[in-house]
Design an enzyme around this catalytic site. Structure first.
Site, PDB file in Angstrom:
ATOM      1  N   ASP A 206      -6.885  -1.432   4.652  1.00  0.00           N
ATOM      2  CA  ASP A 206      -6.868  -2.552   3.708  1.00  0.00           C
ATOM      3  C   ASP A 206      -7.801  -2.191   2.555  1.00  0.00           C
ATOM      4  OD1 ASP A 206      -6.516  -5.145   2.545  1.00  0.00           O
ATOM      5  OD2 ASP A 206      -6.291  -6.013   4.537  1.00  0.00           O
ATOM      6  N   GLY A 232      -8.385   1.435   0.976  1.00  0.00           N
ATOM      7  CA  GLY A 232      -7.611   2.040  -0.094  1.00  0.00           C
ATOM      8  C   GLY A 232      -6.646   1.041  -0.688  1.00  0.00           C
ATOM      9  N   ASP A 233      -5.632   1.564  -1.361  1.00  0.00           N
ATOM     10  CA  ASP A 233      -4.642   0.765  -2.072  1.00  0.00           C
ATOM     11  C   ASP A 233      -3.275   1.112  -1.521  1.00  0.00           C
ATOM     12  OD1 ASP A 233      -2.865  -0.409  -3.828  1.00  0.00           O
ATOM     13  OD2 ASP A 233      -3.774   0.419  -5.645  1.00  0.00           O
ATOM     14  N   PHE A 234      -2.606   0.151  -0.851  1.00  0.00           N
ATOM     15  CA  PHE A 234      -1.334   0.501  -0.229  1.00  0.00           C
ATOM     16  C   PHE A 234      -0.203   0.678  -1.233  1.00  0.00           C
ATOM     17  CE2 PHE A 234      -1.259  -4.221   1.262  1.00  0.00           C
ATOM     18  CZ  PHE A 234      -0.736  -4.681   0.066  1.00  0.00           C
ATOM     19  N   HIS A 252       5.398 -10.912   1.952  1.00  0.00           N
ATOM     20  CA  HIS A 252       5.640 -12.225   1.352  1.00  0.00           C
ATOM     21  C   HIS A 252       4.667 -12.538   0.216  1.00  0.00           C
ATOM     22  CE1 HIS A 252       2.852 -15.109   3.885  1.00  0.00           C
ATOM     23  NE2 HIS A 252       2.197 -14.058   3.463  1.00  0.00           N
TER      24      HIS A 252
END
Length: 354
Positions: A206, A232-234, A252
């Site tokens: 996350d 990190g950055d998904f 969502h």
């Protein structure tokens, strides 16, 4: 056909009145949670004077709030001015198993309240109401306000802890050895899975803010030796090579373009035999009036207001997955009263990714 020549039946007016008063209920529960009334009554009954002193409130006004909580079946008043907590009210205790206190504080707090006040603007323009109200995205707002970020994390953790048994009832994790929980936040969901499956190893992934308390959660659950924490950055990358990638209530939050971007990031990290597990509410093709459908429909509006995201039908999930290079293999509903489903998909490796 809607009748136009006669007065509405009294029952219809009562029903509509109940709907109109809905925001009264939300704020009543919010203030009760803020004042920690359920915590104060956890060990037994108390009178108005004692509760007013403990909460530093105006006793006559507090009495009126408490009466409303009796009507809402959060409290009971066994004798005038004496209040006790009900089983339902126990869900608002901070330390209760399955507590919903943090969710109440999050959804009916001032930031969400302000954003929902811009619902009409969002419907008229297609813009995200939260961004119109606050001048930035919800996630940017949280990142800039550590206290609200902590409250958001607490609400998500609260829900994840309660959801673990339902997820395990819907999906068999026993044949997996490694799982990455993408957007796993506090780690409560993955910690529950690891505790139930001793040979399973995991990674919680996350943002740095999202995993601020994850190590503490894993240690408290006794699974820290089988779980790593990555930040990190998904939209850019996720840990590679796992048996399964778990995404609960991630898609969502986002529009279709962003969802496909997340799924493509996961696709790049998968092995040919990996699987992706989307845990999401599923919108029925045609809406009914059942309580479970109402939860999905209203949460869909909340996603529109706060994030610009949405709840989706199975067909819509299937199209997102196809575009990102996955094929949808199965859909398993979680046991009631949950409205979540586990959508299992596998990567397509024959060059058909769009």
């Amino acid at each position: 056909m809607v009748p136009t020549t006669s007065n509405p039946q009294p029952g219809l007016r009562h029903r509509m009145q109940h709907l109109v008063y809905g925001f009264f209920t939300a704020q009543t529960l919010h203030v009760a949670a803020r004042l920690r009334i359920p915590d104060l009554l956890a060990d037994g009954k108390a009178d108005v004077a004692a509760l007013a002193e403990a909460t530093d409130t105006h006793a006559p006004s507090l009495r009126r709030l408490l009466r409303a909580l009796v009507f809402l079946e959060v409290l009971e008043e066994p004798e005038p001015g004496i209040f006790v907590l009900t089983e339902q009210g126990g869900l608002l205790r901070s330390e209760a198993i399955g507590s919903m206190r943090e969710l109440v504080l999050l959804l009916s707090g001032p930031e969400s309240w302000t954003a929902w006040g811009q619902l009409e603007h969002g419907v008229r323009t297609g813009e995200v109401a939260w961004e119109h109200a606050h001048g930035q995205s919800c996630f940017a707002y949280l990142a800039a306000n550590p206290q609200r970020q902590a409250a958001f994390n607490a609400a998500m953790a609260e829900g994840s802890r309660a959801f673990v048994p339902m997820l395990m009832s819907a999906y068999d994790f026993s044949d997996l050895e490694t799982v990455v929980d993408v957007g796993g936040g506090s780690g409560d969901l993955l910690a529950g899975l690891l505790a139930a499956h001793p040979r399973l190893r995991g990674t919680v992934f996350d943002t740095p803010d999202g995993v601020a308390d994850t190590a503490r959660t894993l240690a408290a659950q006794g699974v820290a030796d089988r779980c790593t924490v990555w930040s990190g950055d998904f939209f850019q990358s996720v840990p590679s090579g796992a048996d399964a990638y778990l995404l609960k209530s991630v898609l969502h939050d986002w529009d279709d373009k962003r969802c496909v971007a997340v799924l493509r990031t996961v696709h790049r990290a998968t092995r040919p035999d990996s699987r992706i597990l989307l845990v999401e509410s599923v919108m029925p093709p045609i809406v009914s009036t059942s309580p479970s459908v109402a939860q999905v429909v209203m949460n869909d509006l909340n996603m529109m207001v706060c994030h610009g995201g949405r709840e989706r039908t199975v067909a819509e999930f299937q199209e997102l997955l196809r575009t990102a290079g996955f094929q949808l293999d199965s859909v398993a509903p979680c046991p009631a009263p949950s409205v979540m489903c586990v959508l299992e998909a596998t990567p397509v490796t024959d060059g058909t990714q769009s």
